[in-house]
Scaffold this active site. Sequence first.
Site, PDB file in Angstrom:
ATOM      1  N   ARG A 107      -0.252   9.454   4.160  1.00 50.79           N
ATOM      2  CA  ARG A 107       0.282   8.134   4.799  1.00 50.79           C
ATOM      3  C   ARG A 107       0.325   6.923   4.583  1.00 50.79           C
ATOM      4  O   ARG A 107      -0.468   6.646   3.620  1.00 50.79           O
ATOM      5  CB  ARG A 107      -0.875   8.411   6.730  1.00 50.79           C
ATOM      6  N   HIS A 114       2.463  -1.796   9.609  1.00 50.65           N
ATOM      7  CA  HIS A 114       0.847  -1.826   8.856  1.00 50.65           C
ATOM      8  C   HIS A 114       0.641  -3.529   9.326  1.00 50.65           C
ATOM      9  O   HIS A 114       0.759  -3.770   8.007  1.00 50.65           O
ATOM     10  CB  HIS A 114       0.392  -1.027   8.159  1.00 50.65           C
ATOM     11  N   GLU A 173      -2.725   0.416  14.616  1.00 57.85           N
ATOM     12  CA  GLU A 173      -3.649  -0.229  15.369  1.00 57.85           C
ATOM     13  C   GLU A 173      -3.110  -1.808  16.255  1.00 57.85           C
ATOM     14  O   GLU A 173      -3.233  -2.686  15.661  1.00 57.85           O
ATOM     15  CB  GLU A 173      -4.824  -0.514  13.915  1.00 57.85           C
ATOM     16  N   ASN A 181      -7.214   5.889  14.680  1.00 56.98           N
ATOM     17  CA  ASN A 181      -8.263   5.880  13.527  1.00 56.98           C
ATOM     18  C   ASN A 181      -9.632   5.343  14.003  1.00 56.98           C
ATOM     19  O   ASN A 181     -10.255   5.250  14.324  1.00 56.98           O
ATOM     20  CB  ASN A 181      -7.616   4.533  13.020  1.00 56.98           C
ATOM     21  N   TYR A 204     -13.834   5.400  13.081  1.00 59.55           N
ATOM     22  CA  TYR A 204     -14.470   4.258  11.615  1.00 59.55           C
ATOM     23  C   TYR A 204     -16.044   4.802  12.969  1.00 59.55           C
ATOM     24  O   TYR A 204     -16.965   5.070  12.177  1.00 59.55           O
ATOM     25  CB  TYR A 204     -14.348   3.083  11.339  1.00 59.55           C
ATOM     26  N   GLU A 260      -7.103   7.420  10.060  1.00 63.06           N
ATOM     27  CA  GLU A 260      -8.688   7.294   9.667  1.00 63.06           C
ATOM     28  C   GLU A 260      -9.140   7.082   9.777  1.00 63.06           C
ATOM     29  O   GLU A 260      -9.456   7.286  10.551  1.00 63.06           O
ATOM     30  CB  GLU A 260      -7.961   5.717   9.502  1.00 63.06           C
TER      31      GLU A 260
HETATM   32  C1  NOJ Z   1      -8.093  -0.583   9.607  1.00 57.71           C
HETATM   33  C2  NOJ Z   1      -6.632  -0.243   8.934  1.00 57.71           C
HETATM   34  O1  NOJ Z   1      -6.228   0.072   9.566  1.00 57.71           O
HETATM   35  C3  NOJ Z   1      -6.761  -0.218   7.578  1.00 57.71           C
HETATM   36  O2  NOJ Z   1      -5.533  -1.320   7.358  1.00 57.71           O
HETATM   37  C4  NOJ Z   1      -8.064  -1.383   6.939  1.00 57.71           C
HETATM   38  O3  NOJ Z   1      -8.250  -1.299   5.711  1.00 57.71           O
HETATM   39  C5  NOJ Z   1      -9.035  -0.206   7.488  1.00 57.71           C
HETATM   40  N1  NOJ Z   1      -8.950   0.196   8.894  1.00 57.71           N
HETATM   41  C6  NOJ Z   1     -10.797  -0.083   7.243  1.00 57.71           C
HETATM   42  O4  NOJ Z   1     -10.898  -1.536   7.612  1.00 57.71           O
END
Ligand code: NOJ
Length: 490
Positions: free
Chosen positions: A116, A160, A206, A334, A336, A395
Amino acid sequence: MPGKFSRRRFAKLAGLSAVAMSATPAKSQKRGAKPKSAPRAAARFPNGFVWGTATSAYQIEGAVLEDGRGSSIWDTFAHQPGKIEDGSNADQANDHFHRYKEDVGLLRELGVKAYRFSVAWPRVFPDGDGAPNPKGLDFYDRLLDELLANGISPYATLYHWDLPQSLQDRFGGWQSGETSRAFANYAGYVAGRLGDRVKTIFTLNECARFVDFGYGAGIDAPGLKLPQAVVNQVRHNAALGHGLAVQAIRAKGRADIKLGPAENIAACVPAIDTPENVRAAEIATREMNAGFLNVILEGKYTDAFLAYAGKDAPKHTADELRIISSPIDFVGLNIYAPQFYVVAAEHAPGFDVLPFPASFPHMNSEWLRIGPETAYWVPRLAAKVWNLDTIYISENGTSAVDQLAPDGKIYDLDRIMYLRNYLAQLQRATAEGVPVRGYFLWSLMDNFEWIYGLEKRFGLYHVDFKTQRRTPKLSASFYRNVVARNGAGA
Ligand code: NOJ
Protein backbone atom coordinates in the site's frame (compact mmCIF):
# COMPACT_ATOMS: atom_id res chain seq x y z
CA MET A 1 18.46 -13.38 53.87
CA PRO A 2 22.24 -14.00 53.67
CA GLY A 3 22.85 -17.65 54.13
CA LYS A 4 19.29 -18.60 53.41
CA PHE A 5 19.84 -18.51 49.67
CA SER A 6 23.55 -18.49 49.06
CA ARG A 7 24.64 -18.60 45.45
CA ARG A 8 25.93 -22.11 45.93
CA ARG A 9 22.71 -23.29 47.44
CA PHE A 10 20.72 -21.64 44.67
CA ALA A 11 22.89 -23.30 42.02
CA LYS A 12 22.38 -26.62 43.72
CA LEU A 13 18.65 -26.20 43.88
CA ALA A 14 18.50 -25.07 40.27
CA GLY A 15 20.59 -28.03 39.23
CA LEU A 16 18.38 -30.41 41.13
CA SER A 17 15.20 -29.04 39.65
CA ALA A 18 16.72 -29.28 36.18
CA VAL A 19 17.42 -32.94 36.80
CA ALA A 20 13.94 -33.40 38.15
CA MET A 21 12.41 -31.75 35.13
CA SER A 22 14.33 -33.76 32.65
CA ALA A 23 13.50 -36.95 34.56
CA THR A 24 9.74 -36.40 34.46
CA PRO A 25 8.95 -37.35 30.86
CA ALA A 26 11.12 -40.46 31.03
CA LYS A 27 9.10 -41.68 34.00
CA SER A 28 5.65 -41.00 32.72
CA GLN A 29 6.19 -41.73 29.07
CA LYS A 30 7.71 -44.63 27.24
CA ARG A 31 10.40 -43.69 24.75
CA GLY A 32 8.87 -43.08 21.32
CA ALA A 33 5.32 -43.04 22.67
CA LYS A 34 3.08 -40.28 21.41
CA PRO A 35 2.31 -37.47 23.87
CA LYS A 36 -1.17 -37.85 25.36
CA SER A 37 -2.55 -34.62 23.96
CA ALA A 38 -1.47 -33.50 20.49
CA PRO A 39 0.20 -30.07 20.37
CA ARG A 40 -2.28 -27.26 19.77
CA ALA A 41 -2.80 -26.72 16.06
CA ALA A 42 -0.99 -23.55 15.07
CA ALA A 43 -3.42 -20.68 14.54
CA ARG A 44 -3.51 -19.63 10.92
CA PHE A 45 -5.20 -16.85 8.99
CA PRO A 46 -7.69 -17.79 6.27
CA ASN A 47 -6.33 -18.99 2.94
CA GLY A 48 -5.67 -16.13 0.58
CA PHE A 49 -5.23 -13.62 3.41
CA VAL A 50 -3.37 -10.61 1.97
CA TRP A 51 -0.14 -9.70 3.75
CA GLY A 52 1.41 -6.35 2.95
CA THR A 53 3.17 -3.28 4.21
CA ALA A 54 2.21 0.38 3.87
CA THR A 55 3.88 3.74 3.23
CA SER A 56 2.80 7.15 1.94
CA ALA A 57 4.17 9.50 -0.70
CA TYR A 58 5.22 12.50 1.36
CA GLN A 59 6.72 10.32 4.08
CA ILE A 60 9.13 8.48 1.77
CA GLU A 61 9.44 9.90 -1.75
CA GLY A 62 11.59 13.02 -1.42
CA ALA A 63 12.32 14.58 -4.84
CA VAL A 64 9.88 17.35 -4.03
CA LEU A 65 10.99 19.52 -6.92
CA GLU A 66 11.31 16.84 -9.59
CA ASP A 67 9.28 16.26 -12.74
CA GLY A 68 7.05 19.28 -12.22
CA ARG A 69 5.66 18.38 -8.79
CA GLY A 70 3.72 21.24 -7.19
CA SER A 71 4.07 21.99 -3.52
CA SER A 72 1.78 20.61 -0.85
CA ILE A 73 0.55 21.90 2.47
CA TRP A 74 3.02 19.58 4.17
CA ASP A 75 5.98 21.09 2.28
CA THR A 76 4.89 24.49 3.52
CA PHE A 77 4.13 23.36 7.05
CA ALA A 78 7.30 21.31 7.58
CA HIS A 79 9.41 24.29 6.54
CA GLN A 80 7.87 26.55 9.17
CA PRO A 81 10.20 26.78 12.18
CA GLY A 82 9.10 24.84 15.22
CA LYS A 83 6.46 22.70 13.55
CA ILE A 84 8.46 19.48 13.32
CA GLU A 85 9.87 18.17 16.57
CA ASP A 86 13.38 17.38 15.28
CA GLY A 87 13.50 20.28 12.82
CA SER A 88 13.49 17.94 9.81
CA ASN A 89 11.30 17.98 6.70
CA ALA A 90 10.61 15.46 3.96
CA ASP A 91 12.42 17.18 1.09
CA GLN A 92 14.55 14.09 0.81
CA ALA A 93 12.98 11.64 3.27
CA ASN A 94 13.83 8.10 2.05
CA ASP A 95 14.68 9.25 -1.47
CA HIS A 96 12.29 6.51 -2.53
CA PHE A 97 11.60 8.39 -5.77
CA HIS A 98 15.06 7.31 -6.90
CA ARG A 99 15.45 4.16 -4.83
CA TYR A 100 12.11 2.51 -5.47
CA LYS A 101 13.71 -0.54 -7.10
CA GLU A 102 15.77 -1.25 -3.99
CA ASP A 103 12.64 -0.72 -1.88
CA VAL A 104 10.59 -3.14 -3.95
CA GLY A 105 13.48 -5.54 -3.29
CA LEU A 106 12.83 -5.11 0.45
CA LEU A 107 9.20 -6.05 -0.08
CA ARG A 108 10.28 -9.11 -1.99
CA GLU A 109 12.60 -10.13 0.84
CA LEU A 110 9.66 -10.02 3.23
CA GLY A 111 7.65 -12.27 0.94
CA VAL A 112 4.63 -9.95 1.00
CA LYS A 113 2.27 -10.05 -1.95
CA ALA A 114 0.79 -6.57 -1.46
CA TYR A 115 2.03 -3.04 -1.02
CA ARG A 116 0.00 0.00 0.00
CA PHE A 117 1.53 3.27 -1.17
CA SER A 118 0.05 6.68 -1.94
CA VAL A 119 -0.02 8.83 -5.04
CA ALA A 120 1.09 12.43 -4.49
CA TRP A 121 -1.73 14.65 -5.74
CA PRO A 122 0.68 17.60 -6.35
CA ARG A 123 2.78 15.44 -8.69
CA VAL A 124 -0.27 14.74 -10.84
CA PHE A 125 -2.01 18.12 -10.64
CA PRO A 126 0.60 20.62 -9.41
CA ASP A 127 -2.15 23.16 -8.65
CA GLY A 128 -4.65 20.56 -7.52
CA ASP A 129 -6.96 21.21 -10.44
CA GLY A 130 -6.59 22.48 -14.00
CA ALA A 131 -4.13 20.84 -16.36
CA PRO A 132 -2.48 17.57 -15.33
CA ASN A 133 1.30 17.46 -15.26
CA PRO A 134 2.36 15.35 -18.28
CA LYS A 135 5.12 13.72 -16.21
CA GLY A 136 2.99 13.46 -13.07
CA LEU A 137 2.27 9.74 -13.21
CA ASP A 138 5.56 8.59 -14.73
CA PHE A 139 7.05 7.68 -11.36
CA TYR A 140 3.98 5.60 -10.44
CA ASP A 141 4.09 3.91 -13.83
CA ARG A 142 7.64 2.80 -13.07
CA LEU A 143 6.76 1.78 -9.50
CA LEU A 144 3.76 -0.28 -10.61
CA ASP A 145 5.74 -2.09 -13.27
CA GLU A 146 8.45 -2.92 -10.76
CA LEU A 147 5.92 -4.18 -8.21
CA LEU A 148 4.09 -6.33 -10.71
CA ALA A 149 7.34 -7.72 -12.12
CA ASN A 150 8.04 -8.91 -8.56
CA GLY A 151 4.63 -10.44 -8.03
CA ILE A 152 3.44 -7.73 -5.63
CA SER A 153 -0.08 -6.29 -5.97
CA PRO A 154 -0.31 -2.50 -5.69
CA TYR A 155 -2.90 -1.00 -3.32
CA ALA A 156 -2.97 2.76 -3.96
CA THR A 157 -4.11 5.54 -1.63
CA LEU A 158 -5.17 8.73 -3.38
CA TYR A 159 -4.96 11.16 -0.50
CA HIS A 160 -2.45 10.74 2.29
CA TRP A 161 -2.55 14.37 3.47
CA ASP A 162 -0.37 16.07 0.82
CA LEU A 163 -2.99 18.55 -0.39
CA PRO A 164 -1.74 20.80 -3.22
CA GLN A 165 -0.83 24.13 -1.60
CA SER A 166 -2.62 26.00 -4.35
CA LEU A 167 -5.99 24.55 -3.25
CA GLN A 168 -5.29 25.69 0.28
CA ASP A 169 -4.35 29.18 -0.94
CA ARG A 170 -7.27 29.62 -3.32
CA PHE A 171 -10.12 27.84 -1.51
CA GLY A 172 -8.99 27.24 2.06
CA GLY A 173 -8.38 23.59 1.17
CA TRP A 174 -11.08 21.25 2.48
CA GLN A 175 -13.01 24.23 3.80
CA SER A 176 -14.48 24.43 0.33
CA GLY A 177 -16.46 22.04 -1.87
CA GLU A 178 -14.11 23.15 -4.68
CA THR A 179 -11.45 20.93 -3.12
CA SER A 180 -13.91 18.00 -2.94
CA ARG A 181 -14.58 18.40 -6.68
CA ALA A 182 -10.89 18.82 -7.54
CA PHE A 183 -10.19 15.61 -5.59
CA ALA A 184 -12.79 13.71 -7.59
CA ASN A 185 -11.32 14.97 -10.84
CA TYR A 186 -7.83 13.88 -9.77
CA ALA A 187 -9.18 10.52 -8.57
CA GLY A 188 -10.89 9.80 -11.89
CA TYR A 189 -7.77 10.78 -13.80
CA VAL A 190 -5.49 8.51 -11.76
CA ALA A 191 -7.90 5.57 -11.96
CA GLY A 192 -8.22 6.06 -15.71
CA ARG A 193 -4.44 6.02 -16.15
CA LEU A 194 -3.33 3.43 -13.58
CA GLY A 195 -6.47 1.29 -13.40
CA ASP A 196 -5.04 -1.31 -15.77
CA ARG A 197 -2.60 -2.27 -12.96
CA VAL A 198 -4.10 -1.00 -9.69
CA LYS A 199 -7.17 -2.96 -8.65
CA THR A 200 -7.64 -1.63 -5.13
CA ILE A 201 -7.84 2.06 -4.30
CA PHE A 202 -8.13 3.76 -0.92
CA THR A 203 -9.69 7.20 -1.29
CA LEU A 204 -8.81 9.23 1.83
CA ASN A 205 -6.35 8.22 4.51
CA GLU A 206 -7.35 9.04 8.10
CA CYS A 207 -9.97 11.68 7.47
CA ALA A 208 -10.51 12.03 11.21
CA ARG A 209 -6.91 12.99 11.74
CA PHE A 210 -6.28 15.43 8.91
CA VAL A 211 -9.54 17.24 9.62
CA ASP A 212 -9.27 17.55 13.39
CA PHE A 213 -5.51 17.95 13.67
CA GLY A 214 -5.07 20.04 10.51
CA TYR A 215 -8.06 22.36 10.70
CA GLY A 216 -9.13 22.13 14.35
CA ALA A 217 -6.12 21.71 16.64
CA GLY A 218 -3.51 23.29 14.35
CA ILE A 219 -1.12 20.39 15.01
CA ASP A 220 -0.83 19.06 11.44
CA ALA A 221 -0.77 20.92 8.10
CA PRO A 222 -2.28 23.33 7.23
CA GLY A 223 -1.95 24.23 10.92
CA LEU A 224 -5.31 25.97 11.36
CA LYS A 225 -7.35 26.35 14.51
CA LEU A 226 -10.80 26.97 13.16
CA PRO A 227 -14.12 27.06 15.04
CA GLN A 228 -15.97 23.76 15.47
CA ALA A 229 -18.63 24.66 12.91
CA VAL A 230 -15.95 25.10 10.25
CA VAL A 231 -14.17 21.91 11.29
CA ASN A 232 -17.45 20.01 10.93
CA GLN A 233 -17.88 21.52 7.47
CA VAL A 234 -14.33 20.54 6.54
CA ARG A 235 -15.09 16.94 7.55
CA HIS A 236 -18.28 17.02 5.53
CA ASN A 237 -16.39 18.32 2.49
CA ALA A 238 -13.82 15.55 2.89
CA ALA A 239 -16.60 12.95 3.04
CA LEU A 240 -18.12 14.58 -0.03
CA GLY A 241 -14.72 14.41 -1.76
CA HIS A 242 -14.61 10.69 -0.96
CA GLY A 243 -18.09 10.13 -2.42
CA LEU A 244 -17.43 12.20 -5.53
CA ALA A 245 -14.15 10.33 -6.04
CA VAL A 246 -15.94 6.99 -5.80
CA GLN A 247 -18.35 8.15 -8.50
CA ALA A 248 -15.56 9.56 -10.71
CA ILE A 249 -13.52 6.36 -10.47
CA ARG A 250 -16.54 4.22 -11.29
CA ALA A 251 -17.26 6.49 -14.26
CA LYS A 252 -13.71 6.78 -15.61
CA GLY A 253 -11.94 3.80 -14.18
CA ARG A 254 -12.44 0.16 -14.88
CA ALA A 255 -15.27 -1.86 -13.47
CA ASP A 256 -12.97 -4.21 -11.57
CA ILE A 257 -11.44 -1.55 -9.31
CA LYS A 258 -12.31 -2.03 -5.64
CA LEU A 259 -12.77 1.11 -3.55
CA GLY A 260 -12.91 2.20 0.06
CA PRO A 261 -11.43 4.59 2.64
CA ALA A 262 -8.52 3.93 5.02
CA GLU A 263 -9.77 5.37 8.26
CA ASN A 264 -8.36 5.74 11.74
CA ILE A 265 -11.66 4.55 13.13
CA ALA A 266 -12.37 5.72 16.66
CA ALA A 267 -11.44 2.39 18.24
CA CYS A 268 -14.06 1.37 20.81
CA VAL A 269 -13.49 -1.67 23.01
CA PRO A 270 -15.78 -3.14 25.68
CA ALA A 271 -13.93 -2.64 28.96
CA ILE A 272 -15.15 -6.04 30.15
CA ASP A 273 -16.61 -8.63 27.78
CA THR A 274 -20.30 -8.82 28.80
CA PRO A 275 -23.25 -8.82 26.38
CA GLU A 276 -24.32 -5.38 27.68
CA ASN A 277 -20.89 -3.86 27.23
CA VAL A 278 -20.49 -5.38 23.77
CA ARG A 279 -23.80 -3.83 22.75
CA ALA A 280 -22.61 -0.51 24.25
CA ALA A 281 -19.38 -0.76 22.23
CA GLU A 282 -21.45 -1.28 19.07
CA ILE A 283 -23.41 1.88 19.78
CA ALA A 284 -20.18 3.72 20.59
CA THR A 285 -18.58 2.54 17.34
CA ARG A 286 -21.44 4.07 15.38
CA GLU A 287 -21.62 7.31 17.35
CA MET A 288 -17.91 7.99 17.77
CA ASN A 289 -17.50 7.59 14.01
CA ALA A 290 -20.62 9.53 13.09
CA GLY A 291 -18.78 12.34 11.29
CA PHE A 292 -17.11 10.18 8.65
CA LEU A 293 -17.34 6.36 8.58
CA ASN A 294 -20.95 6.24 9.67
CA VAL A 295 -22.15 8.87 7.25
CA ILE A 296 -20.40 7.24 4.29
CA LEU A 297 -21.76 3.80 5.25
CA GLU A 298 -25.24 4.83 6.38
CA GLY A 299 -25.89 7.96 4.33
CA LYS A 300 -26.93 10.09 7.28
CA TYR A 301 -25.61 11.88 10.30
CA THR A 302 -26.83 10.19 13.48
CA ASP A 303 -29.36 11.98 15.66
CA ALA A 304 -26.93 12.07 18.56
CA PHE A 305 -24.23 13.62 16.35
CA LEU A 306 -26.58 16.33 15.09
CA ALA A 307 -27.89 17.03 18.58
CA TYR A 308 -24.38 17.26 20.00
CA ALA A 309 -23.16 19.52 17.17
CA GLY A 310 -26.24 21.75 17.48
CA LYS A 311 -25.72 24.97 15.52
CA ASP A 312 -22.23 23.77 14.54
CA ALA A 313 -23.61 20.83 12.54
CA PRO A 314 -22.34 20.67 8.94
CA LYS A 315 -24.61 22.19 6.32
CA HIS A 316 -25.61 19.50 3.87
CA THR A 317 -28.20 18.47 1.33
CA ALA A 318 -29.90 15.14 0.77
CA ASP A 319 -28.14 14.93 -2.57
CA GLU A 320 -24.73 15.30 -0.88
CA LEU A 321 -25.58 12.50 1.55
CA ARG A 322 -26.44 10.29 -1.40
CA ILE A 323 -23.07 11.05 -3.00
CA ILE A 324 -21.18 10.57 0.27
CA SER A 325 -22.73 7.13 0.72
CA SER A 326 -22.02 5.89 -2.81
CA PRO A 327 -21.54 2.11 -2.53
CA ILE A 328 -18.00 1.01 -1.73
CA ASP A 329 -16.33 -2.39 -1.80
CA PHE A 330 -14.42 -2.49 1.48
CA VAL A 331 -13.46 -0.51 4.53
CA GLY A 332 -9.81 -0.02 5.48
CA LEU A 333 -9.17 0.39 9.19
CA ASN A 334 -5.95 1.86 10.59
CA ILE A 335 -5.65 0.25 14.00
CA TYR A 336 -2.94 1.18 16.47
CA ALA A 337 -4.36 1.82 19.93
CA PRO A 338 -7.56 1.48 21.94
CA GLN A 339 -9.24 4.89 21.98
CA PHE A 340 -12.36 4.36 24.06
CA TYR A 341 -12.93 1.63 26.64
CA VAL A 342 -16.68 1.46 26.91
CA VAL A 343 -19.28 0.18 29.39
CA ALA A 344 -23.06 0.02 29.10
CA ALA A 345 -25.07 2.95 30.45
CA GLU A 346 -28.75 3.47 31.19
CA HIS A 347 -28.78 6.93 29.64
CA ALA A 348 -28.88 7.68 25.89
CA PRO A 349 -27.19 6.79 23.64
CA GLY A 350 -26.33 3.79 25.84
CA PHE A 351 -22.64 3.86 26.71
CA ASP A 352 -20.08 5.49 28.96
CA VAL A 353 -16.41 5.96 28.15
CA LEU A 354 -13.98 5.15 30.96
CA PRO A 355 -11.01 7.40 31.76
CA PHE A 356 -7.53 6.01 31.13
CA PRO A 357 -5.45 5.57 34.27
CA ALA A 358 -2.12 7.45 34.16
CA SER A 359 -0.28 4.14 34.39
CA PHE A 360 -1.83 2.68 31.22
CA PRO A 361 1.10 1.34 29.17
CA HIS A 362 2.13 2.74 25.83
CA MET A 363 4.75 2.10 23.20
CA ASN A 364 7.53 4.48 22.20
CA SER A 365 4.99 7.00 20.88
CA GLU A 366 2.94 8.28 23.81
CA TRP A 367 -0.34 8.11 21.92
CA LEU A 368 0.30 4.48 21.07
CA ARG A 369 -1.36 2.80 24.03
CA ILE A 370 -1.00 -0.96 24.09
CA GLY A 371 -4.28 -2.80 23.60
CA PRO A 372 -3.87 -5.89 21.43
CA GLU A 373 -7.56 -6.72 21.85
CA THR A 374 -8.29 -3.64 19.71
CA ALA A 375 -7.31 -5.77 16.70
CA TYR A 376 -10.09 -8.19 17.62
CA TRP A 377 -12.89 -5.89 18.74
CA VAL A 378 -12.61 -3.09 16.25
CA PRO A 379 -13.06 -5.17 13.07
CA ARG A 380 -15.65 -7.34 14.81
CA LEU A 381 -17.73 -4.35 15.91
CA ALA A 382 -17.33 -2.53 12.57
CA ALA A 383 -18.45 -5.62 10.64
CA LYS A 384 -21.49 -5.96 12.87
CA VAL A 385 -22.51 -2.29 12.97
CA TRP A 386 -22.16 -1.66 9.24
CA ASN A 387 -22.73 -5.17 7.95
CA LEU A 388 -19.37 -5.25 6.18
CA ASP A 389 -18.13 -8.14 4.11
CA THR A 390 -14.61 -6.92 3.39
CA ILE A 391 -12.27 -5.21 5.82
CA TYR A 392 -8.58 -4.49 5.41
CA ILE A 393 -6.36 -3.52 8.28
CA SER A 394 -4.88 -0.74 6.20
CA GLU A 395 -2.31 0.10 8.89
CA ASN A 396 -0.98 -1.36 12.12
CA GLY A 397 2.46 -1.10 13.67
CA THR A 398 4.50 0.76 16.22
CA SER A 399 7.43 3.07 16.64
CA ALA A 400 10.36 1.86 18.72
CA VAL A 401 13.72 3.22 19.81
CA ASP A 402 15.54 0.81 17.50
CA GLN A 403 19.07 1.24 18.80
CA LEU A 404 21.88 -0.45 16.97
CA ALA A 405 23.41 -3.23 19.09
CA PRO A 406 27.21 -3.55 19.24
CA ASP A 407 27.00 -6.16 16.47
CA GLY A 408 25.30 -3.61 14.21
CA LYS A 409 21.90 -5.32 14.38
CA ILE A 410 18.59 -3.98 15.65
CA TYR A 411 16.82 -6.26 18.12
CA ASP A 412 13.42 -4.54 18.20
CA LEU A 413 11.83 -7.03 20.55
CA ASP A 414 9.28 -4.45 21.67
CA ARG A 415 7.94 -4.11 18.11
CA ILE A 416 7.80 -7.89 17.79
CA MET A 417 5.94 -8.13 21.09
CA TYR A 418 3.43 -5.55 19.89
CA LEU A 419 2.91 -7.16 16.49
CA ARG A 420 2.68 -10.70 17.82
CA ASN A 421 -0.04 -9.74 20.28
CA TYR A 422 -2.07 -7.63 17.87
CA LEU A 423 -1.84 -10.29 15.18
CA ALA A 424 -2.92 -13.03 17.60
CA GLN A 425 -6.05 -10.98 18.34
CA LEU A 426 -6.64 -10.33 14.66
CA GLN A 427 -6.40 -14.04 14.01
CA ARG A 428 -8.97 -14.60 16.76
CA ALA A 429 -11.28 -12.31 14.80
CA THR A 430 -10.78 -14.08 11.45
CA ALA A 431 -11.23 -17.47 13.15
CA GLU A 432 -14.64 -16.26 14.31
CA GLY A 433 -15.53 -15.26 10.77
CA VAL A 434 -14.93 -11.50 10.98
CA PRO A 435 -14.31 -10.63 7.31
CA VAL A 436 -10.79 -9.21 7.52
CA ARG A 437 -9.13 -9.98 4.18
CA GLY A 438 -5.72 -8.41 4.57
CA TYR A 439 -3.22 -6.61 6.76
CA PHE A 440 -0.78 -3.82 5.89
CA LEU A 441 1.99 -3.32 8.40
CA TRP A 442 3.03 0.29 8.97
CA SER A 443 5.63 0.59 7.83
CA LEU A 444 7.95 -1.04 5.34
CA MET A 445 10.78 1.25 6.46
CA ASP A 446 11.43 4.15 8.82
CA ASN A 447 10.18 7.38 7.30
CA PHE A 448 9.12 10.97 7.97
CA GLU A 449 6.68 10.64 10.87
CA TRP A 450 4.93 13.97 10.32
CA ILE A 451 5.25 16.36 13.29
CA TYR A 452 7.68 13.97 14.99
CA GLY A 453 10.11 14.11 12.08
CA LEU A 454 12.60 11.38 11.29
CA GLU A 455 13.29 10.07 14.77
CA LYS A 456 10.04 8.22 15.43
CA ARG A 457 10.80 5.01 13.63
CA PHE A 458 8.00 2.68 12.50
CA GLY A 459 9.84 0.58 9.92
CA LEU A 460 10.64 -3.09 9.57
CA TYR A 461 13.78 -1.75 7.90
CA HIS A 462 15.94 0.81 9.64
CA VAL A 463 16.86 3.78 7.48
CA ASP A 464 19.98 5.85 7.98
CA PHE A 465 18.73 9.12 6.57
CA LYS A 466 22.27 10.40 5.92
CA THR A 467 23.45 7.46 3.84
CA GLN A 468 20.00 6.12 2.85
CA ARG A 469 21.15 2.70 3.93
CA ARG A 470 18.31 0.28 4.70
CA THR A 471 18.98 -2.39 7.36
CA PRO A 472 16.47 -5.10 8.30
CA LYS A 473 15.46 -5.08 11.95
CA LEU A 474 14.70 -8.32 13.78
CA SER A 475 11.01 -7.53 13.18
CA ALA A 476 11.59 -7.94 9.43
CA SER A 477 12.50 -11.59 10.10
CA PHE A 478 9.51 -11.89 12.41
CA TYR A 479 7.15 -10.57 9.74
CA ARG A 480 8.71 -12.72 7.01
CA ASN A 481 7.92 -15.71 9.19
CA VAL A 482 4.33 -14.53 9.76
CA VAL A 483 3.81 -14.13 6.03
CA ALA A 484 5.42 -17.48 5.21
CA ARG A 485 3.30 -19.48 7.62
CA ASN A 486 0.18 -17.32 7.43
CA GLY A 487 0.09 -16.98 11.20
CA ALA A 488 1.69 -15.01 14.00
CA GLY A 489 2.39 -17.71 16.56
CA ALA A 490 1.25 -17.35 20.14
C1 NOJ B 1 -1.22 6.84 10.49
C2 NOJ B 1 -0.84 7.56 9.26
O1 NOJ B 1 -1.67 7.20 8.20
C3 NOJ B 1 0.62 7.39 8.89
O2 NOJ B 1 0.93 8.33 7.92
C4 NOJ B 1 1.47 7.50 10.12
O3 NOJ B 1 2.83 7.54 9.84
C5 NOJ B 1 1.13 6.35 11.04
N1 NOJ B 1 -0.24 6.46 11.43
C6 NOJ B 1 1.96 6.27 12.31
O4 NOJ B 1 1.69 7.37 13.09
